[in-house]
Design a protein around this motif. Structure first.
Motif, PDB file in Angstrom:
ATOM      1  N   PRO A 106       0.917  -1.285   0.084  1.00  0.00           N
ATOM      2  CA  PRO A 106      -0.087  -0.229   0.067  1.00  0.00           C
ATOM      3  C   PRO A 106       0.872   1.180  -0.068  1.00  0.00           C
ATOM      4  O   PRO A 106       1.898   1.399   0.735  1.00  0.00           O
ATOM      5  N   VAL A 107       0.269   2.426  -0.607  1.00  0.00           N
ATOM      6  CA  VAL A 107       0.953   3.751  -0.543  1.00  0.00           C
ATOM      7  C   VAL A 107       0.132   4.837  -0.099  1.00  0.00           C
ATOM      8  O   VAL A 107      -1.278   4.705  -0.543  1.00  0.00           O
ATOM      9  N   SER A 108       0.579   5.383   0.744  1.00  0.00           N
ATOM     10  CA  SER A 108      -0.426   6.396   1.618  1.00  0.00           C
ATOM     11  C   SER A 108       0.135   7.710   1.542  1.00  0.00           C
ATOM     12  O   SER A 108       1.399   7.858   1.674  1.00  0.00           O
ATOM     13  N   THR A 109      -0.576   8.844   1.573  1.00  0.00           N
ATOM     14  CA  THR A 109      -0.055  10.193   1.622  1.00  0.00           C
ATOM     15  C   THR A 109      -0.865  10.685   2.953  1.00  0.00           C
ATOM     16  O   THR A 109      -2.188  10.598   3.004  1.00  0.00           O
ATOM     17  N   ILE A 110       0.049  11.480   3.796  1.00  0.00           N
ATOM     18  CA  ILE A 110      -0.452  12.081   4.881  1.00  0.00           C
ATOM     19  C   ILE A 110      -0.329  13.640   4.814  1.00  0.00           C
ATOM     20  O   ILE A 110       0.779  14.060   4.633  1.00  0.00           O
ATOM     21  N   ILE A 111      -1.397  14.343   5.067  1.00  0.00           N
ATOM     22  CA  ILE A 111      -1.178  15.643   5.222  1.00  0.00           C
ATOM     23  C   ILE A 111      -0.418  16.154   6.613  1.00  0.00           C
ATOM     24  O   ILE A 111      -1.033  15.556   7.541  1.00  0.00           O
ATOM     25  N   THR A 112       0.735  16.510   6.454  1.00  0.00           N
ATOM     26  CA  THR A 112       1.512  16.692   7.386  1.00  0.00           C
ATOM     27  C   THR A 112       1.842  18.096   7.964  1.00  0.00           C
ATOM     28  O   THR A 112       2.171  19.131   6.996  1.00  0.00           O
ATOM     29  N   GLN A 113       1.653  18.563   9.288  1.00  0.00           N
ATOM     30  CA  GLN A 113       1.841  19.645   9.849  1.00  0.00           C
ATOM     31  C   GLN A 113       3.410  19.771  10.683  1.00  0.00           C
ATOM     32  O   GLN A 113       3.421  18.786  11.264  1.00  0.00           O
TER      33      GLN A 113
END
Length: 305
Positions: A106-113
């Motif tokens: 799996p490949v995931s994108t995390i909106i990161t602060q």
């Protein structure tokens, strides 16, 4: 045996400057990431967003001019948008390439602060030029709002701060996904810069240098290697390409002023910061198309403690 963890920082050459160009170029980036996956690394990816965040900021500003009841989008929001659409293209391209090779991951994108210090001296000395070209009248209006502008080729553009990253708020989520064997895309564009105010995170008018965030991310994940991929095979000091050097040698070259402060210095400085913050760490700066050879020490600029 546990896989080694690798943080990969993709430069702007991996994406281009337009939607069609990005969709075409991410296929090359996906090919490089798949090569690394075949080497059995646990992979976390971060990336540049220079042209993209500027395009978004320009588009949203123009929209507010056409529709005055809409406000201009703050830089933090523009950064979040860029993370989303770059991550969308990149994760889909990587997923396709992995499946074409028979790799089910799996490949995931995390909106990161990413937390920045409100007292960082960078806020008093902005360096990042961004957004559309403005007339002198428009530039003065920006200054009246408290924004910084700079004269450039007969027109004006906004210029914003580039503070250093202090903390990554989504690090536990990133680590959990990486530990589960997923390829994770995080902290795109250096992360969304935020200032902590009690329990609230407030977006900062800034852009974080992605190489410094890549080093912070690699450190917090205790990665064995930070791989910064660019359009060049090696970093050069003057006209001399650099192969393998120690962190001490790199610091001496920095102090002697051998590196361009905008393009090259952050990569070297971030690499030194990473390798000296823990044991058995290596940083490699190399060409995107040579990612697998670079991580194995066959090419690129290699920095160790």
């Amino acid at each position: 045996m546990k896989n080694q963890r690798l943080v990969v920082a993709l430069g702007r050459n991996a994406f281009g400057e337009t939607f069609p160009e990005q969709q075409k170029k991410v296929k090359k980036a996906a090919d490089a990431i798949a090569d690394l996956a075949e080497l059995k690394y646990d992979i976390v990816i971060t990336h540049s967003n220079g042209p993209q965040v500027g395009m978004i900021q320009t588009a949203m500003t123009e929209f507010s001019r056409l529709e005055p009841h809409y406000t201009v989008a703050p830089m933090s929001l523009c950064g979040a948008m860029s993370q989303g659409y770059i991550g969308y293209d990149l994760q889909n391209a990587i997923r396709t390439e992995l499946l074409n090779r028979g790799i089910f991951k799996p490949v995931s994108t995390i909106i990161t602060q990413v937390r920045v210090d409100p007292f960082d001296k960078a806020f008093n000395h902005p360096t990042k030029v961004i957004g559309r070209r403005m007339s002198e009248k428009e530039a003065r209006a920006e200054e009246e709002k408290g924004n910084h502008v700079v004269s450039e080729n007969g027109s004006y553009r906004r210029i914003i701060a580039s503070p250093h990253p202090v903390d990554i708020y989504e690090i536990d989520a990133i680590k959990t996904l990486a530990d589960a064997g997923q390829i994770v895309i995080a902290a795109g564009g250096g992360g969304i810069p935020v200032i902590q105010q009690g329990t609230r995170l407030k977006g900062a008018s800034a852009v974080i240098e992605k190489d410094y965030t890549a080093a912070k991310l690699a450190d917090m994940l205790d990665a064995s290697c930070l791989l910064i991929l660019t359009g060049s095979e090696q970093i050069s000091a003057g006209d001399k390409p650099i192969g393998e050097i120690t962190s001490g040698e790199a610091l001496s070259l920095i102090e002697e002023g051998h590196f361009d402060p905008i393009t090259t210095l952050p990569k070297i400085d971030a690499s030194v910061s990473f390798v000296t913050s823990g044991e058995n760490r290596t940083a490699v700066i190399g060409k995107l198309e040579q990612a697998a050879d670079a991580v194995r020490g066959k090419c690129g600029t290699i920095i160790h403690r």
